[in-house]
Design a protein around this motif. Structure first.
Motif, mmCIF file in Angstrom:
data_model
loop_
_atom_site.group_PDB
_atom_site.id
_atom_site.type_symbol
_atom_site.label_atom_id
_atom_site.label_comp_id
_atom_site.label_asym_id
_atom_site.label_seq_id
_atom_site.Cartn_x
_atom_site.Cartn_y
_atom_site.Cartn_z
ATOM 1 N N PRO A 248 0.803 -1.222 0.000
ATOM 2 C CA PRO A 248 0.000 0.000 0.000
ATOM 3 C C PRO A 248 0.835 1.271 0.000
ATOM 4 O O PRO A 248 0.359 2.324 -0.451
ATOM 5 C CB PRO A 248 -0.841 -0.110 1.273
ATOM 6 N N ALA A 249 2.084 1.199 0.478
ATOM 7 C CA ALA A 249 2.962 2.370 0.452
ATOM 8 C C ALA A 249 3.873 2.378 -0.775
ATOM 9 O O ALA A 249 4.749 3.236 -0.894
ATOM 10 C CB ALA A 249 3.808 2.441 1.722
ATOM 11 N N GLY A 250 3.675 1.445 -1.688
ATOM 12 C CA GLY A 250 4.504 1.365 -2.888
ATOM 13 C C GLY A 250 5.420 0.158 -2.853
ATOM 14 O O GLY A 250 5.698 -0.413 -1.794
ATOM 15 N N ILE A 251 5.890 -0.249 -4.030
ATOM 16 C CA ILE A 251 6.788 -1.406 -4.139
ATOM 17 C C ILE A 251 8.187 -1.001 -3.683
ATOM 18 O O ILE A 251 8.764 -0.037 -4.187
ATOM 19 C CB ILE A 251 6.819 -1.938 -5.578
ATOM 20 N N ALA A 252 8.703 -1.740 -2.720
ATOM 21 C CA ALA A 252 9.996 -1.402 -2.126
ATOM 22 C C ALA A 252 11.154 -1.803 -3.038
ATOM 23 O O ALA A 252 11.046 -2.740 -3.841
ATOM 24 C CB ALA A 252 10.146 -2.097 -0.772
ATOM 25 N N LYS A 253 12.267 -1.089 -2.886
ATOM 26 C CA LYS A 253 13.520 -1.438 -3.545
ATOM 27 C C LYS A 253 14.552 -1.678 -2.450
ATOM 28 O O LYS A 253 14.990 -0.746 -1.781
ATOM 29 C CB LYS A 253 13.974 -0.319 -4.487
ATOM 30 N N LEU A 254 14.926 -2.947 -2.275
ATOM 31 C CA LEU A 254 15.829 -3.302 -1.193
ATOM 32 C C LEU A 254 17.276 -3.354 -1.670
ATOM 33 O O LEU A 254 17.555 -3.931 -2.727
ATOM 34 C CB LEU A 254 15.465 -4.673 -0.621
ATOM 35 N N PRO A 255 18.220 -2.793 -0.893
ATOM 36 C CA PRO A 255 19.641 -3.025 -1.173
ATOM 37 C C PRO A 255 19.982 -4.475 -0.849
ATOM 38 O O PRO A 255 19.922 -4.885 0.304
ATOM 39 C CB PRO A 255 20.367 -2.060 -0.218
#
Length: 333
Positions: A248-255
């Motif tokens: 719901p807060a957007g698709i995350a981009k993980l290091p």
């Protein structure tokens, strides 16, 4: 029959209440007179063509219903006309009658209300699949739940406690923190609203680390995504499991270097695909949920019931992230 239909891409205000033909039970199906339909975040996404599954229009949103079987198709065993049931429909639930595959239909006890019954399969089904199959939860684990006051989040809190974990509930307000505590959370974290700059992200990671303790979170249940995911991963334990549940807060981009440093797993959770591929496993989970419910260890927390005519308002409240627990639409008495 009446059906709340998505005829074009848009938000809840684009939905139309239409008269459509009654469904017929095909082979392996039953027709359910719908009494209640629970609202879930996929209902927000599917009408905007943002969900991973895009049904052809026109279609009705609504992914889980309860009601009474009105018709039984060929090849169906164990179900009969008049049975009180709940079903995970995927979509198509905001209607007066729905045809459902019998593998997705479960009898409900007479003691359970239709409103409560409609609120079990998606949220608790997602959370038990996530924690047991993907998170391999065990007694003594520390579980961090992001979005802990929402439907799947509060289910994860309750199930985490039922399975013997220490549960840290992360939420966006003190009111939601109290709601999570009432469901059994051992500790809460109240976070701000994203987006976060670098310093704010580090500060949130510090909050998570302080709450879960020096050994980190064995399981992180992320039903939020966006800028919240990376700070959470920074608080994970060695060989922890990070469960990707929703965005719901957007698709995350993980290091990805963080996964190497913690030797942790990033695990996707997709209940619909799991239930289709392993219906027996899903049915076993649902049976376990009913048992836990009967033991008083879980109970769907329906916070608001909407009239059928106001179903769009329920979806809008979900879109605005204003829901605590489950929102349910009462379709019929």
């Amino acid at each position: 029959m009446k059906a709340l239909m998505s005829t074009k891409v848009g938000g809840p205000d684009s939905l139309e209440m239409l008269e459509v033909d009654n469904p017929v039970a095909g082979e392996g199906q039953v027709v359910i007179d719908v009494k209640a339909c629970a609202i879930n975040y996929p209902d927000v996404l599917i009408i905007q063509d943002l969900y991973q599954f895009k049904p052809p229009r026109p279609f009705a949103p609504g992914s889980e219903v309860s009601g009474v079987i009105a018709e039984v198709g060929k090849g169906v065993t164990g179900l009969k006309v008049g049975d009180r049931v709940a079903s995970a429909t995927g979509h198509g639930g905001l209607v007066e009658k729905v045809a459902a595959d019998y593998n997705s239909v479960f009898k409900i006890p007479d003691s359970v209300s239709f409103e409560d019954a409609s609120a079990l399969l998606m949220t608790y089904g997602t959370s038990i699949h996530a924690l047991v199959d993907r998170g391999h939860i065990k007694e003594g684990d520390t579980l961090l739940v992001l979005g802990a006051s929402g439907g799947v989040g509060i289910a994860a809190v309750e199930l985490g406690k039922a399975f013997g974990a220490r549960v840290v509930a992360a939420v966006s307000s003190e009111e939601k923190a109290e709601f999570a505590k009432a469901a059994g959370a051992d500790e809460t974290v109240v976070y701000g609203r994203a987006p976060f700059d670098k310093d704010e992200s580090k500060a949130l990671a510090a909050q998570f680390k302080a709450a879960v303790g020096p050994d980190g979170a064995d399981i992180i249940y992320d039903a939020v995504g966006g800028d919240y995911s990376e700070p959470a991963v920074r608080s994970i334990a060695w060989e922890g499991r990070f469960l990707v549940v929703g965005f719901p807060a957007g698709i995350a981009k993980l290091p990805l270097n963080l996964t190497l440093l913690k030797s942790c797993d990033v695990c996707g959770v997709f209940l619909g695909a799991y239930a289709a591929r392993d219906p027996a496993g899903n049915r076993s989970h649902v049976n376990r949920l009913f048992k836990l419910w009967g033991q008083g260890m879980i109970k769907p927390r329906v916070s608001e019931v909407f009239d059928f005519a106001d179903a769009g308002k329920a979806i809008q409240k979900m879109a605005d992230r204003g829901a605590m627990g489950k929102l349910v639409v009462k379709v019929a008495d």
